[in-house]
Enzyme design. Structure first.
Site, PDB file in Angstrom:
ATOM      1  CD  GLU A 144      -2.864  -0.789   2.151  1.00  0.00           C
ATOM      2  OE1 GLU A 144      -2.866  -0.354   3.258  1.00  0.00           O
ATOM      3  OE2 GLU A 144      -4.317  -1.623   1.899  1.00  0.00           O
ATOM      4  CD  GLU A 157      -4.198  -6.021   2.631  1.00  0.00           C
ATOM      5  OE1 GLU A 157      -4.834  -5.354   3.184  1.00  0.00           O
ATOM      6  OE2 GLU A 157      -2.717  -5.848   2.759  1.00  0.00           O
TER       7      GLU A 157
HETATM    8  C1  BGP Z   1      -4.303  -2.928   4.991  1.00  0.00           C
HETATM    9  C2  BGP Z   1      -3.004  -3.371   5.285  1.00  0.00           C
HETATM   10  C3  BGP Z   1      -3.180  -4.534   6.408  1.00  0.00           C
HETATM   11  C4  BGP Z   1      -4.421  -4.463   7.076  1.00  0.00           C
HETATM   12  C5  BGP Z   1      -5.679  -4.049   6.501  1.00  0.00           C
HETATM   13  C6  BGP Z   1      -6.740  -4.100   7.339  1.00  0.00           C
HETATM   14  O1  BGP Z   1      -4.332  -1.246   5.040  1.00  0.00           O
HETATM   15  O2  BGP Z   1      -2.514  -3.493   4.267  1.00  0.00           O
HETATM   16  O3  BGP Z   1      -2.085  -4.528   7.125  1.00  0.00           O
HETATM   17  O4  BGP Z   1      -4.355  -4.515   8.420  1.00  0.00           O
HETATM   18  O5  BGP Z   1      -5.640  -3.121   5.753  1.00  0.00           O
HETATM   19  O6  BGP Z   1      -6.856  -2.892   7.999  1.00  0.00           O
HETATM   20  P1  BGP Z   1      -6.999  -3.062   9.342  1.00  0.00           P
HETATM   21  O7  BGP Z   1      -6.054  -3.732  10.316  1.00  0.00           O
HETATM   22  O8  BGP Z   1      -6.672  -1.531   9.905  1.00  0.00           O
HETATM   23  O9  BGP Z   1      -8.554  -2.913   9.705  1.00  0.00           O
END
Ligand code: BGP
Length: 476
Positions: free
Chosen positions: A174, A371
């Site tokens: 990201e 993701e």
């Molecule tokens: C993205 C990242 C992850 C992750 C996910 C969910 O931004 O690549 O590392 O954790 O989002 O976000 P969060 O954990 O804040 O809910």
């Protein structure tokens, strides 16, 4: 139908689950100085690791010691791939050593062997929100051009070591998060940058971005030299921005905001900055220092595929008076057509189909959805049977998003390589540091204060995803 070799699986990141933060010679990383927060209170960045503060990543879910049990559960679900990251500070504890740390390398040898032995292709992020803290303290992070060399030294060490074990690599997780300079956590986790009082954050950030784009391009070239079969991709946080109305001014505002994302993919895929970059930087008062040869480097190091995270969409209203404090995403107004998660993230499966189309039309490169997932408060059942949580809300979210991927592939003919569900086992939330924001198919006994046995148990979604993979997405 999805292709037979579609890469179904799950995704995590080292700092959110490994724990063992000082074991095996590992150095402190930028994620180790983040306390826990919640939906209202942001995580704090502390000055090094401070006694008395709670840092949820230090223990994670102790994957470092328990991975064989977890990998067996992933296999039971039928995963064809597993995405994780290498913790850079396990390999180069301070970041600027000349030689890698053998104990760190040996850990990932064991993990990748275990994955392969259980039929999973490792998908490895080189830099997922954690850089050696030493690089922040000693060099000011990626604001400093020297970081390009340290990143490459690290890439070379892992590319050579895992040449025959890992085929899919992602450069910087990201990378575009940091364009939101109002939240210092992004500068820290993307680039090991701690802003100084009064400095022009845009200037610092975009200079760091340039260094990372150059570093990424050099890494692609190096990787292909080491093993021409490597598939190396960029990784973007993809949030499509919709216009608030059909007022052309809203459309233009949306186009403008999408430039913050497309700039990265344009460079990664086309190998040069788009023309609009100059006006973007001028508007922000940014002057990028480049070196002779940078253009050539960017041109010669384009990626093999695009990977992205997708959780939500956002909406932009061109009027300055608009209430942009709505939900979830900075500068977005509420979308009346969508539902929001407990953390204010807009639930929008069509937005995923739309994004896949947009990216594929523009670049015609394979896309990997690395993701996607639903963070929710899970309730343990009073009388558990085959599973301990009845997470129908998570199943509903994933079903709709997988459906969207299928439509993109089957109807729109987008080339999607695979789909990995974020936080396939409960992990520490990145954004808030909570444990109760859960994404997993596998429940982990741990709470927001760090109490719990760390025992693993299946949720209802575990069996659902198992069926999805077994039928290659036909039964949702
Ligand atoms: C993205 C990242 C992850 C992750 C996910 C969910 O931004 O690549 O590392 O954790 O989002 O976000 P969060 O954990 O804040 O809910």
């Amino acid at each position: 139908m999805l292709p037979d070799n579609f890469l179904w699986g799950g995704a995590v990141a080292a700092h959110q689950l490994e724990g063992a933060y000082r074991e095996g010679g590992r150095g402190i990383s930028t994620s180790d100085i983040l306390t826990s927060g919640n939906a209202q209170t942001p995580r704090q960045i502390t000055d090094g690791v401070q006694p008395g503060c709670y840092y949820p990543n230090h223990e994670g879910i102790d994957f470092y010691h328990r991975y064989p049990e977890d990998v067996a559960l992933f296999e039971e679900m039928g995963f064809r791939c597993f995405r994780t990251s290498i913790s850079w500070s396990r390999i180069f504890p301070q970041g600027d050593e000349l030689e890698p740390n053998e104990e760190g390398l040996a850990f990932y040898d064991r993990l990748f062997d275990e994955l392969r032995a259980h039929g999973m292709e490792p998908v490895v992020t080189l830099c997922h929100f954690e850089l050696p803290y030493g690089l922040a303290m000693k060099y000011g992070g990626f604001r400093n051009r020297k970081l390009i060399d340290f990143y490459l030294r690290y890439c070379e060490a892992v590319f050579r070591r895992y040449k025959d074990k890992v085929k899919y690599w992602l450069l910087f997780n990201e990378i575009n998060n940091q364009t939101d300079t109002t939240r210092p956590i992004y500068a820290l986790t993307n680039s090991a940058i701690l802003f100084e009082e009064g400095e022009n954050r845009e200037q610092v950030t975009w200079q760091a971005v340039h260094h990372e784009l150059v570093a990424g391009a050099l890494a692609v070239r190096l990787g292909h030299e080491i093993n021409p079969a490597f598939q190396i991709g960029c990784m973007m946080a993809w949030v499509p921005i919709y216009p608030a109305s059909c007022n052309p001014k809203d459309m233009l505002a949306a186009t403008d905001r999408m430039h913050d994302r497309f700039l990265f993919t344009d460079v990664y895929v086309r190998g040069h900055y788009p023309d609009y970059a100059a006006s973007m930087w001028a508007k922000k008062g940014v002057h990028i220092k480049t070196q002779p040869g940078d253009e050539k480097i960017l041109a010669q190091g384009t990626v093999d595929f695009i990977s992205l995270s997708y959780y939500m969409s956002a909406v932009v209203d061109h009027r300055e008076s608009a209430d942009t404090d709505a939900k979830g995403f900075a500068g977005s107004v509420t979308n009346p057509y969508l539902q929001y998660s407990d953390w204010g993230w807009a639930i929008d499966p069509d937005g995923l189909r739309y994004s896949l189309n947009q990216l594929y039309e523009r670049y015609e490169l394979p896309i990997f959805v690395v993701e996607n997932g639903f963070g929710a408060y899970d309730q343990l059942m009073n009388t558990p049977g085959d599973y301990v949580v009845e997470d129908d809300y998570r199943i509903a979210y994933l079903r709709a998003h997988i459906q969207a991927v299928k439509q993109a592939v089957e109807v729109d003919r987008v080339n999607v390589m695979g789909y990995t569900v974020w936080g396939c086992i409960d992990v520490v939330s990145f954004g808030t540091g909570e444990f109760s924001k859960r994404y997993g198919f596998i429940y982990v006994d741990k709470d927001d204060q760090g109490n719990g046995t760390l025992q693993r148990a299946k949720k209802k979604s575990f069996y659902w995803y198992q069926k999805v993979i077994a039928t290659n997405g036909e039964e949702l």
